[in-house]
Design an enzyme around this catalytic site. Structure first.
Site, PDB file in Angstrom:
ATOM      1  N   GLU A 118     -12.001 -34.047  30.112  1.00 20.34           N
ATOM      2  CA  GLU A 118     -12.976 -34.203  29.040  1.00 20.34           C
ATOM      3  C   GLU A 118     -12.409 -34.915  27.824  1.00 20.34           C
ATOM      4  O   GLU A 118     -11.222 -34.799  27.504  1.00 20.34           O
ATOM      5  CB  GLU A 118     -13.504 -32.833  28.598  1.00 20.34           C
ATOM      6  CG  GLU A 118     -14.264 -32.074  29.663  1.00 20.34           C
ATOM      7  CD  GLU A 118     -14.817 -30.754  29.176  1.00 20.34           C
ATOM      8  OE1 GLU A 118     -15.379 -30.020  29.994  1.00 20.34           O
ATOM      9  OE2 GLU A 118     -14.683 -30.450  27.958  1.00 20.34           O
ATOM     10  N   HIS A 134      -0.050 -24.762  31.010  1.00 17.65           N
ATOM     11  CA  HIS A 134      -1.132 -24.879  30.034  1.00 17.65           C
ATOM     12  C   HIS A 134      -0.741 -24.375  28.646  1.00 17.65           C
ATOM     13  O   HIS A 134      -1.273 -23.386  28.139  1.00 17.65           O
ATOM     14  CB  HIS A 134      -2.384 -24.161  30.541  1.00 17.65           C
ATOM     15  CG  HIS A 134      -3.022 -24.839  31.704  1.00 17.65           C
ATOM     16  ND1 HIS A 134      -4.302 -24.571  32.120  1.00 17.65           N
ATOM     17  CD2 HIS A 134      -2.556 -25.792  32.563  1.00 17.65           C
ATOM     18  CE1 HIS A 134      -4.595 -25.323  33.176  1.00 17.65           C
ATOM     19  NE2 HIS A 134      -3.531 -26.068  33.462  1.00 17.65           N
TER      20      HIS A 134
END
Length: 381
Positions: A250, A154
Protein backbone atom coordinates in the site's frame (compact mmCIF):
# COMPACT_ATOMS: atom_id res chain seq x y z
CA UNK A 1 50.00 -13.44 2.13
CA UNK A 2 49.00 -9.78 1.76
CA UNK A 3 45.84 -10.72 -0.13
CA UNK A 4 44.95 -13.22 2.60
CA UNK A 5 45.30 -10.54 5.29
CA UNK A 6 43.16 -8.11 3.30
CA UNK A 7 40.44 -10.74 2.87
CA UNK A 8 40.55 -11.42 6.61
CA UNK A 9 40.14 -7.73 7.39
CA UNK A 10 37.16 -7.49 5.05
CA UNK A 11 35.56 -10.46 6.81
CA UNK A 12 36.23 -9.27 10.36
CA UNK A 13 35.80 -5.51 10.05
CA UNK A 14 33.37 -5.20 7.17
CA UNK A 15 35.83 -3.05 5.18
CA UNK A 16 33.98 -2.32 1.93
CA UNK A 17 35.35 -3.47 -1.38
CA UNK A 18 36.49 -0.45 -3.40
CA UNK A 19 36.37 -1.66 -7.01
CA UNK A 20 33.29 -0.42 -8.83
CA UNK A 21 31.61 -1.23 -12.13
CA UNK A 22 31.87 1.36 -14.88
CA UNK A 23 29.00 3.87 -15.16
CA UNK A 24 26.42 3.03 -17.79
CA UNK A 25 23.52 4.74 -19.51
CA UNK A 26 19.98 3.69 -18.68
CA UNK A 27 17.10 4.71 -20.92
CA UNK A 28 13.94 5.97 -19.20
CA UNK A 29 10.64 7.45 -20.37
CA UNK A 30 11.96 10.93 -19.58
CA UNK A 31 15.38 10.53 -21.16
CA UNK A 32 18.73 8.88 -20.48
CA UNK A 33 20.11 8.48 -16.96
CA UNK A 34 23.73 7.83 -16.05
CA UNK A 35 23.86 5.03 -13.48
CA UNK A 36 27.00 4.56 -11.41
CA UNK A 37 28.03 2.73 -8.25
CA UNK A 38 29.46 5.16 -5.68
CA UNK A 39 29.92 2.61 -2.87
CA UNK A 40 29.84 -1.16 -2.58
CA UNK A 41 30.74 -3.93 -0.19
CA UNK A 42 28.24 -2.80 2.46
CA UNK A 43 26.71 -5.45 4.74
CA UNK A 44 22.95 -5.36 4.25
CA UNK A 45 22.52 -1.57 4.31
CA UNK A 46 19.04 -0.44 5.31
CA UNK A 47 18.73 3.35 5.48
CA UNK A 48 20.52 6.47 4.28
CA UNK A 49 20.20 10.23 4.42
CA UNK A 50 22.11 13.19 3.01
CA UNK A 51 24.22 15.53 5.14
CA UNK A 52 24.21 19.26 4.32
CA UNK A 53 27.59 18.98 2.53
CA UNK A 54 26.26 16.22 0.25
CA UNK A 55 27.90 13.32 2.10
CA UNK A 56 25.71 10.26 2.68
CA UNK A 57 25.24 8.64 6.07
CA UNK A 58 24.22 4.98 5.75
CA UNK A 59 23.29 2.17 8.14
CA UNK A 60 24.30 -1.47 7.95
CA UNK A 61 21.82 -3.81 9.58
CA UNK A 62 24.38 -5.67 11.74
CA UNK A 63 24.83 -2.43 13.70
CA UNK A 64 27.28 -0.23 11.80
CA UNK A 65 26.93 3.38 10.67
CA UNK A 66 29.18 4.82 7.94
CA UNK A 67 29.61 8.08 6.02
CA UNK A 68 30.27 8.24 2.29
CA UNK A 69 32.14 11.48 1.55
CA UNK A 70 31.52 13.40 -1.64
CA UNK A 71 34.87 12.20 -2.96
CA UNK A 72 33.66 8.59 -2.72
CA UNK A 73 35.53 7.64 0.45
CA UNK A 74 33.54 5.34 2.72
CA UNK A 75 34.37 5.74 6.40
CA UNK A 76 35.13 3.07 8.94
CA UNK A 77 32.15 2.25 11.21
CA UNK A 78 31.36 5.11 13.57
CA UNK A 79 31.83 4.55 17.30
CA UNK A 80 28.97 4.97 19.77
CA UNK A 81 26.16 3.21 17.89
CA UNK A 82 23.72 1.71 20.44
CA UNK A 83 23.39 -2.11 20.68
CA UNK A 84 20.94 -3.68 18.22
CA UNK A 85 19.30 -7.05 17.70
CA UNK A 86 20.59 -8.20 14.32
CA UNK A 87 18.13 -11.01 13.66
CA UNK A 88 15.63 -11.52 10.88
CA UNK A 89 14.46 -8.06 9.82
CA UNK A 90 15.90 -6.47 12.95
CA UNK A 91 19.10 -4.51 13.32
CA UNK A 92 20.29 -0.96 12.77
CA UNK A 93 17.62 0.33 10.40
CA UNK A 94 16.88 3.97 9.57
CA UNK A 95 19.08 7.05 9.91
CA UNK A 96 17.71 10.58 9.59
CA UNK A 97 19.65 13.83 9.52
CA UNK A 98 18.15 16.45 11.84
CA UNK A 99 16.78 19.47 9.90
CA UNK A 100 19.00 21.69 12.07
CA UNK A 101 22.09 19.49 11.63
CA UNK A 102 24.27 22.43 10.59
CA UNK A 103 23.71 23.84 14.09
CA UNK A 104 23.22 20.78 16.33
CA UNK A 105 24.93 17.90 14.38
CA UNK A 106 22.16 15.51 15.45
CA UNK A 107 21.47 12.18 13.76
CA UNK A 108 18.41 10.06 14.50
CA UNK A 109 18.56 6.25 14.47
CA UNK A 110 15.74 3.69 14.41
CA UNK A 111 16.71 0.15 15.35
CA UNK A 112 15.58 -3.06 17.02
CA UNK A 113 16.60 -2.69 20.65
CA UNK A 114 17.34 -5.70 22.90
CA UNK A 115 15.68 -6.04 26.30
CA UNK A 116 17.08 -7.90 29.30
CA UNK A 117 14.42 -10.62 29.06
CA UNK A 118 15.31 -11.55 25.48
CA UNK A 119 12.48 -9.54 23.91
CA UNK A 120 13.00 -6.59 21.56
CA UNK A 121 11.20 -3.69 19.95
CA UNK A 122 11.76 -0.68 17.73
CA UNK A 123 13.57 2.20 19.42
CA UNK A 124 14.55 5.68 18.26
CA UNK A 125 17.67 7.44 19.53
CA UNK A 126 19.30 10.73 18.71
CA UNK A 127 23.01 11.51 18.97
CA UNK A 128 25.53 14.18 18.00
CA UNK A 129 28.02 13.40 15.28
CA UNK A 130 31.47 14.37 16.53
CA UNK A 131 33.22 17.21 14.74
CA UNK A 132 35.73 14.76 13.24
CA UNK A 133 32.87 12.58 11.97
CA UNK A 134 34.01 9.39 13.71
CA UNK A 135 31.78 9.04 16.77
CA UNK A 136 28.20 9.38 17.98
CA UNK A 137 28.15 11.38 21.21
CA UNK A 138 25.46 11.83 23.84
CA UNK A 139 23.24 9.01 22.55
CA UNK A 140 19.75 9.36 24.01
CA UNK A 141 16.81 7.02 23.42
CA UNK A 142 13.69 9.16 22.99
CA UNK A 143 11.16 6.44 22.09
CA UNK A 144 10.64 2.73 22.71
CA UNK A 145 7.86 0.67 21.12
CA UNK A 146 5.75 -1.22 23.64
CA UNK A 147 4.97 -3.99 24.25
CA UNK A 148 8.18 -5.85 23.46
CA UNK A 149 8.25 -9.37 22.05
CA UNK A 150 11.02 -11.88 21.17
CA UNK A 151 10.33 -11.56 17.45
CA UNK A 152 12.44 -11.12 14.31
CA UNK A 153 9.99 -9.44 11.92
CA UNK A 154 8.06 -6.24 11.15
CA UNK A 155 9.85 -3.43 12.97
CA UNK A 156 8.71 -0.62 10.64
CA UNK A 157 11.36 1.91 11.68
CA UNK A 158 11.28 4.96 9.40
CA UNK A 159 11.85 8.38 10.97
CA UNK A 160 10.86 11.62 9.23
CA UNK A 161 10.52 15.24 10.37
CA UNK A 162 7.37 17.23 9.69
CA UNK A 163 7.53 20.93 8.78
CA UNK A 164 6.55 21.93 12.33
CA UNK A 165 9.55 20.11 13.80
CA UNK A 166 7.63 17.11 15.10
CA UNK A 167 8.89 13.61 14.32
CA UNK A 168 6.94 10.77 12.71
CA UNK A 169 8.04 7.20 13.48
CA UNK A 170 6.57 4.15 11.71
CA UNK A 171 6.10 0.93 13.68
CA UNK A 172 5.39 -2.62 12.49
CA UNK A 173 2.90 -5.01 14.11
CA UNK A 174 5.57 -7.70 14.67
CA UNK A 175 3.97 -10.21 12.25
CA UNK A 176 2.66 -13.04 14.42
CA UNK A 177 -1.10 -13.61 14.48
CA UNK A 178 -1.16 -13.35 18.27
CA UNK A 179 0.55 -9.94 18.17
CA UNK A 180 -0.71 -8.29 15.00
CA UNK A 181 -4.22 -7.84 16.36
CA UNK A 182 -2.73 -5.04 18.47
CA UNK A 183 -2.59 -2.90 15.33
CA UNK A 184 -6.23 -2.13 16.26
CA UNK A 185 -5.43 -1.57 19.97
CA UNK A 186 -4.96 2.10 20.83
CA UNK A 187 -3.08 1.18 24.02
CA UNK A 188 -0.32 -0.52 22.02
CA UNK A 189 2.39 0.82 19.68
CA UNK A 190 2.19 -2.19 17.37
CA UNK A 191 1.08 -1.35 13.83
CA UNK A 192 1.06 2.40 14.37
CA UNK A 193 2.51 5.67 13.17
CA UNK A 194 3.46 7.87 16.11
CA UNK A 195 4.11 11.62 16.17
CA UNK A 196 6.52 12.96 18.76
CA UNK A 197 8.19 16.13 19.91
CA UNK A 198 11.98 15.93 19.50
CA UNK A 199 12.24 15.11 23.21
CA UNK A 200 9.96 12.09 22.80
CA UNK A 201 6.83 13.58 24.35
CA UNK A 202 3.47 13.71 22.56
CA UNK A 203 2.43 16.99 20.89
CA UNK A 204 -0.69 18.52 22.39
CA UNK A 205 -2.53 18.45 19.04
CA UNK A 206 -2.12 14.71 18.40
CA UNK A 207 -5.49 13.09 17.61
CA UNK A 208 -5.75 10.89 20.72
CA UNK A 209 -4.46 13.30 23.35
CA UNK A 210 -6.77 13.38 26.36
CA UNK A 211 -8.33 9.96 25.77
CA UNK A 212 -7.97 7.38 28.53
CA UNK A 213 -8.26 4.51 26.05
CA UNK A 214 -5.40 5.59 23.76
CA UNK A 215 -1.71 6.48 23.86
CA UNK A 216 -1.20 10.21 23.26
CA UNK A 217 1.68 9.74 20.81
CA UNK A 218 -0.42 7.78 18.27
CA UNK A 219 -1.09 9.43 14.91
CA UNK A 220 -2.69 6.60 12.90
CA UNK A 221 -3.24 2.87 13.33
CA UNK A 222 -4.15 -0.38 11.60
CA UNK A 223 -0.80 -0.58 9.80
CA UNK A 224 1.15 -3.75 8.97
CA UNK A 225 4.79 -2.86 8.33
CA UNK A 226 5.52 0.69 7.19
CA UNK A 227 9.05 0.99 5.78
CA UNK A 228 8.78 4.20 3.80
CA UNK A 229 7.90 7.72 4.94
CA UNK A 230 8.22 11.19 3.38
CA UNK A 231 6.66 14.62 3.72
CA UNK A 232 4.89 15.98 0.65
CA UNK A 233 6.76 19.11 -0.47
CA UNK A 234 3.61 21.14 -1.17
CA UNK A 235 0.96 19.92 1.28
CA UNK A 236 3.27 19.02 4.16
CA UNK A 237 1.34 15.77 4.64
CA UNK A 238 2.99 12.51 5.62
CA UNK A 239 3.02 9.78 2.95
CA UNK A 240 3.96 6.17 3.75
CA UNK A 241 4.64 2.92 1.92
CA UNK A 242 3.47 -0.24 3.61
CA UNK A 243 4.14 -3.95 3.11
CA UNK A 244 1.06 -6.08 2.54
CA UNK A 245 1.04 -9.84 3.09
CA UNK A 246 0.96 -11.82 -0.18
CA UNK A 247 0.14 -8.89 -2.43
CA UNK A 248 -1.67 -5.79 -1.29
CA UNK A 249 1.31 -3.49 -0.68
CA UNK A 250 0.00 0.00 0.00
CA UNK A 251 0.72 3.69 -0.44
CA UNK A 252 -1.08 5.76 2.18
CA UNK A 253 -1.47 9.36 3.32
CA UNK A 254 -2.24 8.75 6.99
CA UNK A 255 -4.86 11.07 8.46
CA UNK A 256 -4.66 11.99 12.13
CA UNK A 257 -6.64 9.31 13.96
CA UNK A 258 -7.17 7.27 10.78
CA UNK A 259 -7.59 3.49 10.89
CA UNK A 260 -5.90 1.78 7.92
CA UNK A 261 -7.53 -1.55 8.49
CA UNK A 262 -4.87 -4.16 9.24
CA UNK A 263 -5.57 -6.99 10.01
CA UNK A 264 -9.32 -6.50 9.44
CA UNK A 265 -9.01 -5.80 5.69
CA UNK A 266 -6.32 -6.11 3.03
CA UNK A 267 -5.84 -6.02 -0.73
CA UNK A 268 -3.65 -9.11 -0.35
CA UNK A 269 -4.05 -12.58 1.10
CA UNK A 270 -2.21 -14.50 3.81
CA UNK A 271 1.01 -16.26 2.79
CA UNK A 272 -0.94 -19.51 3.03
CA UNK A 273 -3.42 -18.22 0.44
CA UNK A 274 -6.18 -17.80 3.02
CA UNK A 275 -8.16 -14.54 3.06
CA UNK A 276 -7.10 -11.85 5.49
CA UNK A 277 -9.89 -11.51 8.06
CA UNK A 278 -13.18 -11.97 6.22
CA UNK A 279 -11.56 -11.35 2.86
CA UNK A 280 -12.71 -7.73 2.57
CA UNK A 281 -10.61 -5.04 0.92
CA UNK A 282 -12.41 -2.19 2.64
CA UNK A 283 -15.01 -1.55 5.31
CA UNK A 284 -16.95 1.42 6.71
CA UNK A 285 -14.83 3.53 9.05
CA UNK A 286 -11.55 2.32 7.58
CA UNK A 287 -9.30 4.39 5.31
CA UNK A 288 -8.59 3.20 1.77
CA UNK A 289 -5.04 3.30 0.38
CA UNK A 290 -3.94 5.76 -2.28
CA UNK A 291 -2.51 2.88 -4.31
CA UNK A 292 -1.90 -0.86 -3.97
CA UNK A 293 0.41 -3.37 -5.62
CA UNK A 294 -0.40 -7.00 -6.38
CA UNK A 295 1.90 -8.82 -7.00
CA UNK A 296 3.83 -7.26 -4.15
CA UNK A 297 6.70 -4.85 -4.81
CA UNK A 298 7.85 -4.95 -1.13
CA UNK A 299 8.19 -1.16 -0.83
CA UNK A 300 11.07 0.33 1.15
CA UNK A 301 11.98 3.99 1.51
CA UNK A 302 10.26 6.76 -0.45
CA UNK A 303 11.25 10.28 -1.49
CA UNK A 304 9.57 13.13 -3.33
CA UNK A 305 11.47 14.65 -6.24
CA UNK A 306 11.38 18.45 -6.60
CA UNK A 307 14.73 19.35 -8.18
CA UNK A 308 15.42 20.63 -11.70
CA UNK A 309 18.14 18.10 -12.49
CA UNK A 310 15.44 15.75 -13.80
CA UNK A 311 12.75 18.18 -15.03
CA UNK A 312 10.43 15.36 -16.09
CA UNK A 313 10.43 13.93 -12.58
CA UNK A 314 9.36 17.06 -10.70
CA UNK A 315 6.54 16.33 -8.25
CA UNK A 316 7.01 12.57 -8.64
CA UNK A 317 7.27 10.10 -5.80
CA UNK A 318 10.19 7.67 -5.88
CA UNK A 319 9.63 4.30 -4.18
CA UNK A 320 12.34 1.73 -3.40
CA UNK A 321 11.18 -1.73 -4.45
CA UNK A 322 12.72 -4.79 -2.80
CA UNK A 323 10.78 -7.48 -4.59
CA UNK A 324 10.31 -5.24 -7.62
CA UNK A 325 14.12 -4.82 -7.75
CA UNK A 326 13.61 -1.31 -9.07
CA UNK A 327 13.01 2.30 -8.17
CA UNK A 328 9.39 3.09 -8.95
CA UNK A 329 8.72 6.58 -10.30
CA UNK A 330 5.11 7.57 -9.61
CA UNK A 331 3.43 10.48 -11.35
CA UNK A 332 0.80 12.01 -9.07
CA UNK A 333 -2.33 14.09 -9.41
CA UNK A 334 -3.10 15.26 -5.90
CA UNK A 335 -3.34 12.06 -3.90
CA UNK A 336 -3.85 9.80 -6.92
CA UNK A 337 -1.19 7.83 -8.80
CA UNK A 338 -1.58 8.44 -12.52
CA UNK A 339 1.43 6.59 -13.94
CA UNK A 340 4.26 4.29 -12.85
CA UNK A 341 7.68 3.68 -14.36
CA UNK A 342 10.18 1.17 -13.00
CA UNK A 343 13.75 2.46 -13.12
CA UNK A 344 17.03 0.44 -13.13
CA UNK A 345 15.12 -2.85 -12.98
CA UNK A 346 17.79 -4.43 -15.15
CA UNK A 347 20.27 -4.11 -12.25
CA UNK A 348 18.42 -7.05 -10.71
CA UNK A 349 19.05 -5.87 -7.14
CA UNK A 350 16.69 -5.33 -4.22
CA UNK A 351 16.31 -1.58 -3.59
CA UNK A 352 15.88 -0.80 0.11
CA UNK A 353 15.99 3.01 0.20
CA UNK A 354 16.04 6.05 -2.06
CA UNK A 355 17.18 9.61 -1.42
CA UNK A 356 17.67 12.86 -3.33
CA UNK A 357 20.91 14.81 -2.98
CA UNK A 358 21.20 18.61 -2.79
CA UNK A 359 22.23 18.68 -6.46
CA UNK A 360 19.11 16.76 -7.56
CA UNK A 361 20.94 13.48 -8.10
CA UNK A 362 19.05 10.37 -6.92
CA UNK A 363 20.66 7.69 -4.77
CA UNK A 364 19.35 4.15 -4.43
CA UNK A 365 20.48 1.69 -1.76
CA UNK A 366 20.66 -2.06 -2.44
CA UNK A 367 20.44 -4.41 0.54
CA UNK A 368 22.74 -7.25 -0.49
CA UNK A 369 24.14 -9.11 2.51
CA UNK A 370 27.80 -8.85 1.42
CA UNK A 371 27.79 -6.40 -1.47
CA UNK A 372 25.25 -3.74 -0.63
CA UNK A 373 25.65 -0.75 -2.93
CA UNK A 374 24.84 2.93 -3.16
CA UNK A 375 23.78 3.65 -6.73
CA UNK A 376 23.79 7.14 -8.26
CA UNK A 377 21.27 8.22 -10.90
CA UNK A 378 22.41 11.41 -12.63
CA UNK A 379 21.15 13.25 -15.71
CA UNK A 380 22.67 12.48 -19.08
CA UNK A 381 24.39 9.43 -20.36
Amino acid sequence: MVLTLVALLVLLLGVPEISRPRPRTVNTEKGPVLLSVVARGLAQPWGMDILPDGAIVVTEKPGRLRILDRDGTLSAPLAGVPPVVDAGQGGLLDVTVDPAFARNRLLWLAYSEPASDGANSTAVARARLSTDGTTLEGVKVIFRQLPRYPGRLHFGARVVFARDGTVFVTLGERFRDSWREQAQNLRSHLGKVVRLQPDGTAPDDNPFVGRDDALPELWSYGHRNVQGAAIHPETGKLWISEHGPRGGDELNVPKPGGNYGWPLVSHGVEYSGRPVGRGNRSAPGLEDPVATWTPAIAPGGIAFYTDKAFPGWQGNLLVAGLRARAVLRLELDGESVMHEERLIADEGRRIRDVAVGPDGVVYALTDDVRDGRILRLAPGG
